[in-house]
Design a protein around this motif. Structure first.
Motif, PDB file in Angstrom:
ATOM      1  N   LEU A   1      -5.614  15.573   9.809  1.00 27.60           N
ATOM      2  CA  LEU A   1      -4.301  14.949   9.738  1.00 27.60           C
ATOM      3  C   LEU A   1      -4.064  14.332   8.360  1.00 27.60           C
ATOM      4  N   GLN A   2      -5.051  13.626   7.858  1.00 27.52           N
ATOM      5  CA  GLN A   2      -4.869  12.993   6.546  1.00 27.52           C
ATOM      6  C   GLN A   2      -4.808  14.029   5.439  1.00 27.52           C
TER       7      GLN A   2
ATOM      8  N   LEU B   1      -5.473   6.933   6.229  1.00 34.56           N
ATOM      9  CA  LEU B   1      -4.281   6.083   6.296  1.00 34.56           C
ATOM     10  C   LEU B   1      -4.090   5.453   7.669  1.00 34.56           C
ATOM     11  N   THR B   2      -3.511   4.273   7.682  1.00 29.48           N
ATOM     12  CA  THR B   2      -3.112   3.679   8.954  1.00 29.48           C
ATOM     13  C   THR B   2      -1.685   4.129   9.269  1.00 29.48           C
ATOM     14  N   LEU B   3      -1.312   3.969  10.516  1.00 32.86           N
ATOM     15  CA  LEU B   3       0.046   4.344  10.914  1.00 32.86           C
ATOM     16  C   LEU B   3       1.089   3.553  10.120  1.00 32.86           C
ATOM     17  N   LYS B   4       0.798   2.294   9.846  1.00 33.47           N
ATOM     18  CA  LYS B   4       1.758   1.484   9.085  1.00 33.47           C
ATOM     19  C   LYS B   4       1.912   1.988   7.651  1.00 33.47           C
TER      20      LYS B   4
ATOM     21  N   LEU C   1       1.393   5.014   6.615  1.00 32.45           N
ATOM     22  CA  LEU C   1       2.121   6.280   6.725  1.00 32.45           C
ATOM     23  C   LEU C   1       3.614   6.022   6.917  1.00 32.45           C
ATOM     24  N   GLU C   2       3.933   5.074   7.778  1.00 33.06           N
ATOM     25  CA  GLU C   2       5.339   4.736   8.034  1.00 33.06           C
ATOM     26  C   GLU C   2       6.027   4.249   6.759  1.00 33.06           C
ATOM     27  N   ARG C   3       5.333   3.388   6.004  1.00 34.58           N
ATOM     28  CA  ARG C   3       5.927   2.840   4.777  1.00 34.58           C
ATOM     29  C   ARG C   3       6.236   3.949   3.785  1.00 34.58           C
TER      30      ARG C   3
ATOM     31  N   GLU D   1       9.061   6.147   5.071  1.00 35.85           N
ATOM     32  CA  GLU D   1      10.326   5.432   4.966  1.00 35.85           C
ATOM     33  C   GLU D   1      10.838   5.459   3.527  1.00 35.85           C
TER      34      GLU D   1
ATOM     35  N   PRO E   1       7.727  10.348   9.664  1.00 35.23           N
ATOM     36  CA  PRO E   1       6.266  10.369   9.516  1.00 35.23           C
ATOM     37  C   PRO E   1       5.632  11.587  10.185  1.00 35.23           C
ATOM     38  N   ARG E   2       6.209  12.038  11.297  1.00 35.64           N
ATOM     39  CA  ARG E   2       5.643  13.204  11.989  1.00 35.64           C
ATOM     40  C   ARG E   2       5.779  14.467  11.163  1.00 35.64           C
TER      41      ARG E   2
ATOM     42  N   MET F   1       3.002  14.911   8.906  1.00 32.14           N
ATOM     43  CA  MET F   1       1.784  15.299   9.615  1.00 32.14           C
ATOM     44  C   MET F   1       1.801  16.754  10.052  1.00 32.14           C
TER      45      MET F   1
ATOM     46  N   PRO G   1       1.613  20.651   9.385  1.00 34.70           N
ATOM     47  CA  PRO G   1       1.173  21.616   8.376  1.00 34.70           C
ATOM     48  C   PRO G   1       2.299  22.589   8.024  1.00 34.70           C
TER      49      PRO G   1
ATOM     50  N   VAL H   1       8.602  -0.479  10.221  1.00 39.75           N
ATOM     51  CA  VAL H   1       7.153  -0.338  10.114  1.00 39.75           C
ATOM     52  C   VAL H   1       6.502  -1.063  11.304  1.00 39.75           C
TER      53      VAL H   1
ATOM     54  N   ASN I   1      -3.060  -1.336  14.448  1.00 38.10           N
ATOM     55  CA  ASN I   1      -2.611  -0.478  13.349  1.00 38.10           C
ATOM     56  C   ASN I   1      -3.637   0.652  13.197  1.00 38.10           C
ATOM     57  N   LEU I   2      -3.534   1.612  14.106  1.00 36.42           N
ATOM     58  CA  LEU I   2      -4.483   2.727  14.158  1.00 36.42           C
ATOM     59  C   LEU I   2      -4.536   3.512  12.855  1.00 36.42           C
ATOM     60  N   THR I   3      -5.688   4.053  12.549  1.00 37.54           N
ATOM     61  CA  THR I   3      -5.769   4.990  11.429  1.00 37.54           C
ATOM     62  C   THR I   3      -5.499   6.396  11.962  1.00 37.54           C
ATOM     63  N   LEU I   4      -5.223   7.295  11.035  1.00 35.46           N
ATOM     64  CA  LEU I   4      -4.971   8.686  11.440  1.00 35.46           C
ATOM     65  C   LEU I   4      -6.196   9.274  12.150  1.00 35.46           C
TER      66      LEU I   4
ATOM     67  N   GLU J   1      -6.302  10.749  15.834  1.00 38.06           N
ATOM     68  CA  GLU J   1      -6.769  12.136  16.050  1.00 38.06           C
ATOM     69  C   GLU J   1      -7.845  12.194  17.125  1.00 38.06           C
TER      70      GLU J   1
ATOM     71  N   ARG K   1       0.936  14.249  17.025  1.00 35.41           N
ATOM     72  CA  ARG K   1       2.371  14.030  16.759  1.00 35.41           C
ATOM     73  C   ARG K   1       3.145  13.769  18.038  1.00 35.41           C
TER      74      ARG K   1
ATOM     75  N   MET L   1       3.136  10.273  18.907  1.00 35.32           N
ATOM     76  CA  MET L   1       3.996   9.485  18.028  1.00 35.32           C
ATOM     77  C   MET L   1       5.473   9.676  18.337  1.00 35.32           C
TER      78      MET L   1
END
Lengths: 73, 73
Positions: A6-7, A49-52, A54-56, A59, A65-66, A69, A71, B3, B48-51, B55, B66, B69
């Motif tokens: 994912l990252q 990365l954290t979800l936050k 990624l969101e930042r 944004e 954000p999806r 993610m 491909p 966020v 604040n989960l990581t990717l 996963e 996804r 999310m």
């Protein structure tokens, strides 16, 4: 899908986004308000990365954000 | 989207998934190999989960990260 994919996908998509706009890593990092080396790590898929975070990023560049993610080709 | 919304959506979707299967938080945490209080925090959208964590969870329950999310109605 393996853990860590994912990252890598997020990194590749951000790099594509940046290159399509003709931005250097430094200019892109400035735009996102992060450090250039941190941004380089994200693009290489090395940052868990954290979800936050990624969101930042999503944004700030106005994408879902999806989408970052997902491909491409 | 603000966020922090993403982790709330993930939490809500995981809770829905768990309840649909009639699992307690404890049983679900066991299934995922995480601690019950950690799982509770995730479900409440406080983590604040990581990717990678996302996963792992998605892989263990056989869904696309996804999808976790994506807000449901």
């Amino acid at each position: 899908m393996a853990v860590g994919d994912l990252q890598k996908t997020v990194g590749r998509n951000l790099r594509t986004y940046r290159l399509q706009r003709g931005l250097s890593q430094e200019a892109f990092a400035d735009l996102l308000g992060v450090h250039r080396t941190y941004m380089g790590g994200i693009e290489r898929g090395e940052r868990n990365l954290t979800l936050k975070s990624l969101e930042r990023i999503a944004e700030q560049i106005g994408v879902d954000p999806r989408e970052l993610m997902t491909p491409r080709d």
